[in-house]
Design an enzyme around this catalytic site. Structure first.
Site, short mmCIF file in Angstrom:
data_model
loop_
_atom_site.label_atom_id
_atom_site.label_comp_id
_atom_site.label_asym_id
_atom_site.label_seq_id
_atom_site.Cartn_x
_atom_site.Cartn_y
_atom_site.Cartn_z
N TYR A 1 -1.27 -0.27 -3.47
CA TYR A 1 -1.69 -0.42 -2.07
C TYR A 1 -2.47 0.80 -1.58
CZ TYR A 1 0.49 -4.50 0.26
OH TYR A 1 0.81 -5.75 0.72
N ASP B 1 7.13 5.33 0.67
CA ASP B 1 5.95 6.00 0.11
C ASP B 1 5.78 7.43 0.61
OD1 ASP B 1 5.01 3.85 -1.51
OD2 ASP B 1 4.40 2.82 0.30
CO CO Z 1 1.92 -6.05 2.24
#
Ligand code: CO
Length: 646
Positions: free
Chosen positions: A384, A300
């Site tokens: 996320y 990320d």
């Molecule tokens: Co996770």
């Protein structure tokens, strides 16, 4: 007045701290200078950031001005690679240009919705959706995952996204409850076209709604009574630009598109502890070989940039108490200034009692509460949220906590029959096993620039004459002298930890002053190191790496890591096997989360937490919190309403 103090006053110093991130006008200047250069006309901007000054230049500041420079990475849709430019803001000139043809830019925020639109309009993808009974393409949500480097025919040299898709049943509804399984479009980001649709076969789409937005819920529990954080005299920190002083701490807070928060020149009571600290990479390898899921191995930070994905934080929701915010000024691909307001939250918190003792003979008690300064941001990468918290505590310790929240990545399974690589979190919805591995880069400066690293293992004395009662154990110290010797894993069996020592500064018991790195949240990698994903995530293979400082060695998976082959990262840095004894050294600490999703992680996951702690270890001659004055919080009450005594 002595000469140094005189120069401090006489020499006009720019209002911008040399380590503070670029201001909006500086970003605009960089764009103008780059556009006017030979390579810059018509370019797209990947990142524009401060080129941090050399340590020697910073050490001479403010007596000598520090050159203000920027790094600009640019790319072009019609030609592969990334051009890496250094721009002088003082001279309004490009200082250097390097073309890296094999590099691919990070996947930019502006492309997220563009990629979705490209996939929604692709005839092969529309046909694959029709085979699943989906005709309203506006209801299909497509997440732009990085594609990795798997040597797949037709993908060579591309700048690609490998997408996953879900169905949204109505406005604002949680689409992650409805995975469209076995369907992945591969998109050429520069060309703006789908190059291939991978259809692994039709699987029923789970259609039950599982929502987290308040508008869909009526089953709220009765709320608790208010809990207010009140600081009637304001907070105790002082923020000047990006420089903070609080209690005995001082530091500078930076921010860039890739790492998000960076901390600089961290000092306690004026003594340097760390020159620079930040989270420099993370990777989330998923554990299933099924369908297209083997490609889920996302970096990320290196592939997207956490900073550009930072949230604009909301007072009273994200942040409680008396808050100071910093805005983040970044760039769009078109070279406009992109400002994320309130990207960094700074506040102080009560952190419980710092120390206490009751003398049972005299019945006298001494107790001190502790506080911590918190510097935080929250970044959303697709499904996320990654919430980063740096804590500076009154006892000289520094902690980093990463809280992961948001929505687990979902796939569809037959109800009651999840694969062995996952867990069913809702009927027909599976969450695959995965790990989140984070790497912090800690450019240490414990009481000065030259440090060494010592590994500490606890040894149980063998049975025999030296251990007649069988109880004997002790700490064995081993100096880690070179980069290859310092590739280390945590070892619970010996309670292993590492000390960063300054061999030339001794404490009052004659030992070198040090800070201890406690590897409290390490994970063992399960992706095979020689696999396509494992080769690119070599940094996961150790929990500690130590390198001789090189300002260009910034990222453990490589400077250009989107589509990378795994070269150019920490495993290559340490091949130089430089000496790390009494030298300017950088620690790289890898820690993480091991995550088989739970039903409780759905539809939204409560924060789970990982991180590490740097603790003074012989840095002070005694408890640095001994000098806290006794205090009573007068706002505290008993449950019956009584306040504390006089
Ligand atoms: Co996770």
């Amino acid at each position: 007045m002595d000469e140094a103090a005189h120069s401090l006053l006489a020499e006009p110093v720019g209002s911008i701290h040399p380590l503070a991130p670029l201001e909006p006008d500086e970003i605009a200047t960089v764009v103008a200078v780059v556009r006017a250069s030979a390579t810059g006309a018509g370019a797209l901007f990947e990142t524009i950031e401060l080129k941090e000054p050399a340590k020697s230049a910073f050490a001479a500041w403010p007596l000598r001005p520090v050159p203000r420079e920027a790094r600009a990475n640019i790319c072009r849709p019609d030609s592969p690679g990334v051009w890496r430019l250094v721009v002088s803001l003082d001279d309004m000139a490009v200082l250097s240009t390097v073309h890296v043809p094999e590099a691919r830019p990070m996947i930019q925020l502006e492309k997220f919705l563009a990629i979705e639109a490209i996939v929604r309009g692709d005839p092969a993808f529309i046909a694959a959706c029709a085979r699943r009974g989906i005709t309203d393409m506006a209801s299909v949500c497509i997440d732009p995952w990085s594609a990795g480097n798997f040597g797949i025919e037709g993908e060579e040299g591309g700048y690609l996204s490998h997408t996953f898709c879900w169905l949204r049943l109505r406005e604002n509804e949680n689409f992650y409850a409805h995975p469209i399984e076995g369907l992945n479009a591969v998109v050429d980001i520069h060309k703006g076209e789908v190059i291939r649709v991978d259809d692994y076969g039709v699987m029923p789409i789970p259609m039950a709604e599982v929502n987290y937005e308040a508008q869909f819920r009526s089953d709220f529990r009765p709320p608790l009574k208010p809990l207010d954080v009140v600081q009637p005299e304001g907070p105790s920190f002082v923020l000047e630009g990006h420089a903070i002083t609080w209690d005995k701490w001082s530091l500078v807070v930076g921010f860039n598109a890739r790492e998000a928060i960076t901390l600089h020149d961290i000092r306690y009571d004026g003594r340097p502890v760390c020159h620079r600290a930040s989270l420099v990479e993370m990777v989330v390898p998923y554990g299933t070989p099924a369908n297209g899921h083997y490609r889920k191995n996302v970096f990320d930070i290196g592939e997207y940039g956490l900073g550009k994905l930072a949230n604009s934080l909301k007072l009273g929701c994200d942040c409680l108490g008396h808050i100071a915010y910093l805005d983040a000024h970044l760039n769009t691909m078109n070279g406009e200034v992109m400002t994320i307001e309130n990207a960094v939250c700074i506040h102080e918190e009560d952190s419980g009692i710092l120390w206490k003792h009751w003398d049972f003979r005299t019945e006298r008690t001494e107790v001190r509460r502790g506080r911590r300064l918190v510097i935080s941001c929250i970044c959303t990468v697709g499904n996320y949220e990654y919430a980063s918290y740096w804590y500076l505590k009154q006892d000289g310790s520094i902690e980093f906590e990463m809280k992961a929240t948001g929505i687990i990545n979902t796939a569809a399974c037959l109800p009651g029959r999840p694969s062995k690589y996952g867990a069913e979190v809702s009927p027909g919805v599976e969450g695959h096993i995965h790990q989140h591995a984070f790497c912090a880069r800690l450019d240490m400066a414990v009481d000065g620039p030259n440090n060494s690293v010592v590994e500490c293992n606890t040894i149980a004395e063998p049975a025999g004459p030296d251990n007649p009662y069988g109880n004997a154990f002790y700490v064995q110290e081993t100096a880690l002298r070179s980069e290859l010797a310092a590739c280390r894993r945590a070892e619970p069996a010996t309670q292993r930890y590492w000390k960063v020592v300054n061999p030339s500064r001794l404490n009052h018991v004659g030992r070198p002053v040090s800070y201890k790195l406690e590897p409290s949240h390490t994970i063992i990698p399960f992706v095979r190191p020689e696999s396509p994903s494992g080769r690119r995530a070599t940094f996961m293979q150790n929990h500690l790496w130590v390198t001789a400082h090189d300002p260009e060695e910034r990222y453990p998976a490589g400077e250009y890591m989107n589509h990378s082959d795994g070269s150019g990262g920490i495993a290559d840095f340490v091949k130089q096997d430089r000496s790390i004894e009494n030298a300017d050294i950088v620690l790289w600490h890898v820690f993480g989360l091991h995550h088989l999703p739970r039903t409780e992680d759905f539809p939204v996951q409560s924060c789970i937490s990982t991180g590490f702690r740097l603790t003074p270890n012989g840095f002070f001659d005694q408890n640095p919190g001994i000098d806290l004055k006794p205090d009573v919080n007068r706002a505290s009450r008993t449950a019956g309403g009584h306040c504390c005594g006089p």
